[in-house]
Design an enzyme around this catalytic site. Sequence first.
Site, PDB file in Angstrom:
ATOM      1  CE  LYS A  21      -2.039  -1.076   3.983  1.00  0.00           C
ATOM      2  NZ  LYS A  21      -1.507  -2.369   4.209  1.00  0.00           N
ATOM      3  NE  ARG A  96      -4.162  -1.037  10.069  1.00  0.00           N
ATOM      4  CZ  ARG A  96      -2.901  -0.526   9.363  1.00  0.00           C
ATOM      5  NH1 ARG A  96      -2.902   0.666   8.888  1.00  0.00           N
ATOM      6  NH2 ARG A  96      -1.936  -1.341   9.094  1.00  0.00           N
ATOM      7  NE  ARG A 135       7.428  -2.554   6.294  1.00  0.00           N
ATOM      8  CZ  ARG A 135       6.008  -2.534   6.456  1.00  0.00           C
ATOM      9  NH1 ARG A 135       5.317  -1.891   5.521  1.00  0.00           N
ATOM     10  NH2 ARG A 135       5.353  -2.857   7.469  1.00  0.00           N
ATOM     11  NE  ARG A 169       6.538  -0.483  10.256  1.00  0.00           N
ATOM     12  CZ  ARG A 169       5.342  -0.342   9.747  1.00  0.00           C
ATOM     13  NH1 ARG A 169       5.107   0.332   8.421  1.00  0.00           N
ATOM     14  NH2 ARG A 169       4.168  -1.102  10.276  1.00  0.00           N
ATOM     15  NE  ARG A 180       2.236  -4.890  11.420  1.00  0.00           N
ATOM     16  CZ  ARG A 180       3.180  -4.750  10.422  1.00  0.00           C
ATOM     17  NH1 ARG A 180       4.187  -5.384  10.812  1.00  0.00           N
ATOM     18  NH2 ARG A 180       3.202  -4.222   9.620  1.00  0.00           N
TER      19      ARG A 180
HETATM   20  P1  ADP Z   1       1.503  -1.283   7.364  1.00  0.00           P
HETATM   21  O1  ADP Z   1       2.137  -0.588   6.466  1.00  0.00           O
HETATM   22  O2  ADP Z   1       2.543  -2.483   7.770  1.00  0.00           O
HETATM   23  O3  ADP Z   1       0.121  -1.941   7.141  1.00  0.00           O
HETATM   24  P2  ADP Z   1       1.089   0.759   9.151  1.00  0.00           P
HETATM   25  O4  ADP Z   1       2.391   1.803   8.974  1.00  0.00           O
HETATM   26  O5  ADP Z   1      -0.040   1.358   8.279  1.00  0.00           O
HETATM   27  O6  ADP Z   1       1.304  -0.824   8.933  1.00  0.00           O
HETATM   28  O7  ADP Z   1       0.525   1.023  10.681  1.00  0.00           O
HETATM   29  C1  ADP Z   1       1.463   0.378  11.673  1.00  0.00           C
HETATM   30  C2  ADP Z   1       0.623   0.391  12.949  1.00  0.00           C
HETATM   31  O8  ADP Z   1       0.247   1.701  13.227  1.00  0.00           O
HETATM   32  C3  ADP Z   1      -0.592  -0.567  12.979  1.00  0.00           C
HETATM   33  O9  ADP Z   1      -0.091  -2.010  13.250  1.00  0.00           O
HETATM   34  C4  ADP Z   1      -1.550   0.279  14.168  1.00  0.00           C
HETATM   35  O10 ADP Z   1      -1.067  -0.315  15.368  1.00  0.00           O
HETATM   36  C5  ADP Z   1      -1.354   1.372  13.781  1.00  0.00           C
HETATM   37  N1  ADP Z   1      -2.159   1.987  12.755  1.00  0.00           N
HETATM   38  C6  ADP Z   1      -1.874   2.591  11.557  1.00  0.00           C
HETATM   39  N2  ADP Z   1      -3.071   3.130  10.926  1.00  0.00           N
HETATM   40  C7  ADP Z   1      -3.995   2.812  11.741  1.00  0.00           C
HETATM   41  C8  ADP Z   1      -5.472   2.930  11.816  1.00  0.00           C
HETATM   42  N3  ADP Z   1      -6.366   3.438  10.700  1.00  0.00           N
HETATM   43  N4  ADP Z   1      -6.061   2.405  12.873  1.00  0.00           N
HETATM   44  C9  ADP Z   1      -5.711   1.998  14.016  1.00  0.00           C
HETATM   45  N5  ADP Z   1      -4.313   1.684  14.123  1.00  0.00           N
HETATM   46  C10 ADP Z   1      -3.601   2.161  13.182  1.00  0.00           C
HETATM   47  P1  ADP Z   2       2.102  -2.041   3.215  1.00  0.00           P
HETATM   48  O1  ADP Z   2       2.241  -0.441   3.167  1.00  0.00           O
HETATM   49  O2  ADP Z   2       0.951  -2.474   2.533  1.00  0.00           O
HETATM   50  O3  ADP Z   2       2.500  -2.461   4.404  1.00  0.00           O
HETATM   51  P2  ADP Z   2       4.826  -1.424   1.800  1.00  0.00           P
HETATM   52  O4  ADP Z   2       4.579  -0.841   0.758  1.00  0.00           O
HETATM   53  O5  ADP Z   2       5.383  -1.010   2.991  1.00  0.00           O
HETATM   54  O6  ADP Z   2       3.628  -2.530   2.126  1.00  0.00           O
HETATM   55  O7  ADP Z   2       5.492  -2.994   1.230  1.00  0.00           O
HETATM   56  C1  ADP Z   2       6.325  -3.858   2.088  1.00  0.00           C
HETATM   57  C2  ADP Z   2       7.444  -4.413   1.690  1.00  0.00           C
HETATM   58  O8  ADP Z   2       7.269  -5.169   0.418  1.00  0.00           O
HETATM   59  C3  ADP Z   2       8.392  -3.363   1.349  1.00  0.00           C
HETATM   60  O9  ADP Z   2       9.648  -3.610   1.701  1.00  0.00           O
HETATM   61  C4  ADP Z   2       8.464  -3.034  -0.178  1.00  0.00           C
HETATM   62  O10 ADP Z   2       9.701  -2.711  -0.709  1.00  0.00           O
HETATM   63  C5  ADP Z   2       8.204  -4.390  -0.499  1.00  0.00           C
HETATM   64  N1  ADP Z   2       7.178  -4.308  -1.821  1.00  0.00           N
HETATM   65  C6  ADP Z   2       6.267  -3.573  -2.152  1.00  0.00           C
HETATM   66  N2  ADP Z   2       5.581  -4.004  -3.339  1.00  0.00           N
HETATM   67  C7  ADP Z   2       6.441  -4.945  -3.707  1.00  0.00           C
HETATM   68  C8  ADP Z   2       6.078  -5.816  -4.932  1.00  0.00           C
HETATM   69  N3  ADP Z   2       5.143  -5.491  -5.969  1.00  0.00           N
HETATM   70  N4  ADP Z   2       6.676  -6.883  -5.199  1.00  0.00           N
HETATM   71  C9  ADP Z   2       7.771  -7.241  -3.954  1.00  0.00           C
HETATM   72  N5  ADP Z   2       7.970  -6.296  -2.990  1.00  0.00           N
HETATM   73  C10 ADP Z   2       7.232  -5.254  -2.770  1.00  0.00           C
END
Ligand code: ADP
Ligand code: ADP
Length: 225
Positions: A21, A96, A135, A169, A180
């Site tokens: 995302k 979420r 990541r 992270r 998660r």
């Molecule tokens: P990822 O990219 O791996 O999906 P995020 O960076 O979006 O993770 O979120 C990291 C953490 O921040 C989540 O596990 C949660 O604890 C908190 N968080 C982020 N967005 C939200 C949301 N919309 N509602 C509740 N908690 C959130």
């Molecule tokens: P999210 O925001 O949904 O948690 P991220 O954008 O942080 O996901 O991506 C998670 C990890 O996967 C990062 O290390 C990113 O570089 C890698 N990644 C993202 N898109 C792809 C893809 N299409 N193929 C392989 N790796 C990817």
Amino acid sequence: MTTSFKEPLFIVMMGAPGAGKGTQARLLCEALGIPQVSSGDIFRENLKNQTPLGLLARQYMDKGALVPDDVTINMVMDRLAQPDCAAGAVLDGFPRTLAQAAALDAALRERDLRVRLAPVLEVSDEAVINRLAGRRVCRNCQAMYHLEFNPPAGDPTRCDKCGGELYRRADDDPETVRNRLFVYYKQTAPLVGYYFAHGVLKPVDGDRPIEVVQADLRAAVAALA
Ligand code: ADP
Ligand code: ADP
Ligand code: ZN
């Protein structure tokens, strides 16, 4: 790509943690000239600055649990009320929960606006676990890398864009990742049905190279104009 959309463009990126995302939202924002609003990034920024919001959020983030809705909704609504979001935004990590989605709709409706597109990045559990394991994030500009799939071009410990230090992270450890994913299926996956019912859902195969996924997303946005 044109940004002359008649109506402000609010896009909600859906998908499991690690689905891509943030990566896709950032590229889409560069193309569209609208801001990326990432709830996770805002929480991490608050944590870095040791604000009360950051310290509260940390208790939940460390466990891979969701931060309570009231706190999260207020924070994101404040961000969306900033002038740079007048032409729209790409939301990443919010909403979420169904309560968050309803709050977003209500706030947009007050301004006669709505969510125009909700792409859901479909990626297998196995792939997201591998993605989160490798990541790395830039401490300075939040650019996203992957040790294997998307490494920086130069020094493997530094950001290509700004030279910032790359870090892993704390919540990307396997134990927290499992929680998660559980939270995602229980609380966030129902939003896929919600946006389907609103006629804005766009399933995208997220298990392809970053640029290929991005091309599909841009085509979906172009089809809205
Ligand atoms: P990822 O990219 O791996 O999906 P995020 O960076 O979006 O993770 O979120 C990291 C953490 O921040 C989540 O596990 C949660 O604890 C908190 N968080 C982020 N967005 C939200 C949301 N919309 N509602 C509740 N908690 C959130
Ligand atoms: P999210 O925001 O949904 O948690 P991220 O954008 O942080 O996901 O991506 C998670 C990890 O996967 C990062 O290390 C990113 O570089 C890698 N990644 C993202 N898109 C792809 C893809 N299409 N193929 C392989 N790796 C990817
Ligand atoms: Zn950087």
